[in-house]
Design a protein around this motif. Structure first.
Motif, short mmCIF file in Angstrom:
data_model
loop_
_atom_site.label_atom_id
_atom_site.label_comp_id
_atom_site.label_asym_id
_atom_site.label_seq_id
_atom_site.Cartn_x
_atom_site.Cartn_y
_atom_site.Cartn_z
N ASP A 252 0.70 -1.14 0.01
CA ASP A 252 0.10 0.11 -0.06
C ASP A 252 0.87 1.17 0.08
O ASP A 252 1.95 1.34 0.77
CB ASP A 252 -0.89 -0.01 1.18
CG ASP A 252 -2.03 -1.01 1.16
OD1 ASP A 252 -2.56 -1.49 0.06
OD2 ASP A 252 -2.13 -1.62 2.43
N MET A 253 0.27 2.27 -0.52
CA MET A 253 0.90 3.65 -0.59
C MET A 253 0.62 4.19 0.85
O MET A 253 -0.40 4.20 1.23
CB MET A 253 0.44 4.43 -1.66
CG MET A 253 1.30 5.85 -1.60
SD MET A 253 0.32 6.97 -2.66
CE MET A 253 -0.59 7.60 -1.19
N VAL A 254 1.99 4.65 1.32
CA VAL A 254 1.87 5.56 2.74
C VAL A 254 2.28 6.82 2.49
O VAL A 254 3.41 7.14 2.00
CB VAL A 254 2.75 4.70 3.72
CG1 VAL A 254 2.75 5.42 5.04
CG2 VAL A 254 2.18 3.33 3.90
N ASP A 255 1.28 7.88 2.95
CA ASP A 255 1.81 8.99 3.03
C ASP A 255 1.41 9.77 4.25
O ASP A 255 1.16 9.29 5.30
CB ASP A 255 1.08 9.93 1.86
CG ASP A 255 -0.34 10.01 2.13
OD1 ASP A 255 -0.90 9.35 2.99
OD2 ASP A 255 -1.14 10.27 0.88
N ALA A 256 1.68 11.08 4.72
CA ALA A 256 1.41 11.57 5.82
C ALA A 256 0.27 11.30 6.45
O ALA A 256 0.04 11.13 7.61
CB ALA A 256 1.63 13.17 5.58
N PRO A 257 -1.09 11.40 5.66
CA PRO A 257 -2.32 11.08 6.31
C PRO A 257 -2.27 9.80 7.01
O PRO A 257 -2.87 9.49 7.90
CB PRO A 257 -3.41 11.26 5.26
CG PRO A 257 -2.89 12.47 4.42
CD PRO A 257 -1.21 11.88 4.35
N VAL A 258 -1.81 8.86 6.42
CA VAL A 258 -1.69 7.40 6.70
C VAL A 258 -0.95 7.27 7.79
O VAL A 258 -1.24 6.66 8.95
CB VAL A 258 -1.26 6.54 5.82
CG1 VAL A 258 -0.91 5.06 6.18
CG2 VAL A 258 -2.31 6.39 4.49
N LEU A 259 0.10 8.28 8.06
CA LEU A 259 1.01 7.96 9.20
C LEU A 259 0.46 8.65 10.41
O LEU A 259 0.64 8.12 11.38
CB LEU A 259 2.34 8.77 8.97
CG LEU A 259 3.38 8.24 7.83
CD1 LEU A 259 4.47 8.95 7.69
CD2 LEU A 259 3.77 6.77 8.22
N ARG A 260 -0.51 9.59 10.19
CA ARG A 260 -1.18 10.30 11.37
C ARG A 260 -2.16 9.18 11.95
O ARG A 260 -2.75 9.25 12.92
CB ARG A 260 -1.83 11.50 10.93
CG ARG A 260 -0.99 12.72 10.53
CD ARG A 260 -1.64 14.04 10.68
NE ARG A 260 -2.60 14.26 9.63
CZ ARG A 260 -2.26 14.73 8.23
NH1 ARG A 260 -1.10 14.94 8.06
NH2 ARG A 260 -3.33 14.60 7.60
N GLN A 261 -2.91 8.46 10.92
CA GLN A 261 -3.70 7.60 11.42
C GLN A 261 -3.00 6.20 12.31
O GLN A 261 -3.51 5.89 13.28
CB GLN A 261 -4.41 6.82 10.22
CG GLN A 261 -5.50 7.73 9.38
CD GLN A 261 -5.92 7.31 8.26
OE1 GLN A 261 -5.79 5.91 8.00
NE2 GLN A 261 -6.44 8.14 7.34
#
Length: 271
Positions: A252-261
């Motif tokens: 899966d792609m991970v970016d800043a929103p995913v890291l905040r989750q």
């Protein structure tokens, strides 16, 4: 704008303020107890409930007192009773706007947006500096609309209740205060409660209110991330440390929103 830090949850238990014999038990069972001077107490029992409140000595850090709406004759007496105690967190029932909070400036406030006016004013209410949380309520909301049922026969909320829930959650998040999910009135329906509490946790609610001690552990378990989800969150955060802004992780792609989750999942595990 700085709001008081929210320290209650995830399982908050209502307790009638005219039943002091239940205070300690409710306090011990839940993460926070809401001593209720409003709906749980009949008009002829309000005075005795206030006296019981004044005589109690629970830890103020885990106590919220629900007062009657600001528009009622009970409100001033409720506030005076709380002022005579060590409790400093008030849940204002049927809060319909910022004017309702004028007499509560010396208290931390959890505003209960449970009427049409209250839901529409949620953002303005959340912006008041001494407000630490917003809660919504389905039954009083539907009553304020002239309706008779907040749920479909299969137990799902009707659209207007779902809209109100979302609006209160968005208002709370926009002003950096906690959102508290409504009670599940069918006490025996623990599966339904679990599903709603899991959804609340996934969306960012800080707590769910309970009406019976049997609901407390169900809510706690629902807010606690599964071992698999927690492992994923820790692993993805470790992979992100010092790395690029966007990367692939387990397909899966991970970016800043995913890291905040992922950070939110870790916080819930240790909350």
């Amino acid at each position: 704008m700085t709001h008081p830090p929210f320290r209650f949850g995830p399982a908050m238990l209502f307790c009638p303020a005219d039943r002091p014999d239940r205070f300690e038990k409710a306090f011990e069972r839940a993460d926070a107890v809401i001593l209720d001077l409003e709906d749980a107490v009949a008009d002829d029992g309000k005075h005795a409930a206030r006296l019981a409140l004044i005589a109690s000595s629970l830890d103020p850090d885990r106590v919220i007192v629900r007062v009657n709406p600001a528009s009622t004759p009970h409100f001033a007496e409720d506030v005076a009773a709380i002022a005579a105690t060590g409790y400093r967190t008030v849940m204002l029932a049927k809060c319909e706007g910022t004017a309702d909070l004028i007499e509560l400036e010396d208290f931390e406030v959890v505003a209960l947006c449970e009427t049409a006016r209250g839901v529409l004013a949620a953002a303005e209410i959340a912006a008041i500096p001494n407000v630490s949380g917003l809660m919504w309520g389905a039954e009083d909301l539907v009553a304020s609309l002239g309706g008779s049922s907040s749920r479909h026969p299969d137990g799902r909320y009707r659209d207007v209740a779902t809209h109100a829930r979302s609006r209160v959650l968005l208002a709370a998040a926009a002003h950096d205060v906690a959102a508290i999910d409504a009670v599940h009135l069918e006490i025996a329906d623990l599966d339904g409660l679990r599903a709603e509490a899991e959804d609340a946790a996934a969306l960012g609610f800080a707590a769910t209110a309970c009406v019976h001690p049997s609901q407390v552990q169900v809510v706690r378990d629902a807010y606690r991330p599964s071992a698999e989800r927690l492992e994923w969150a820790r692993a993805v955060l470790e992979s992100a440390a010092g790395g690029p802004g966007v990367f692939a992780f387990r397909g899966d792609m991970v970016d800043a929103p995913v890291l905040r989750q992922a950070e939110a999942i870790v916080r819930r595990a240790h909350g």
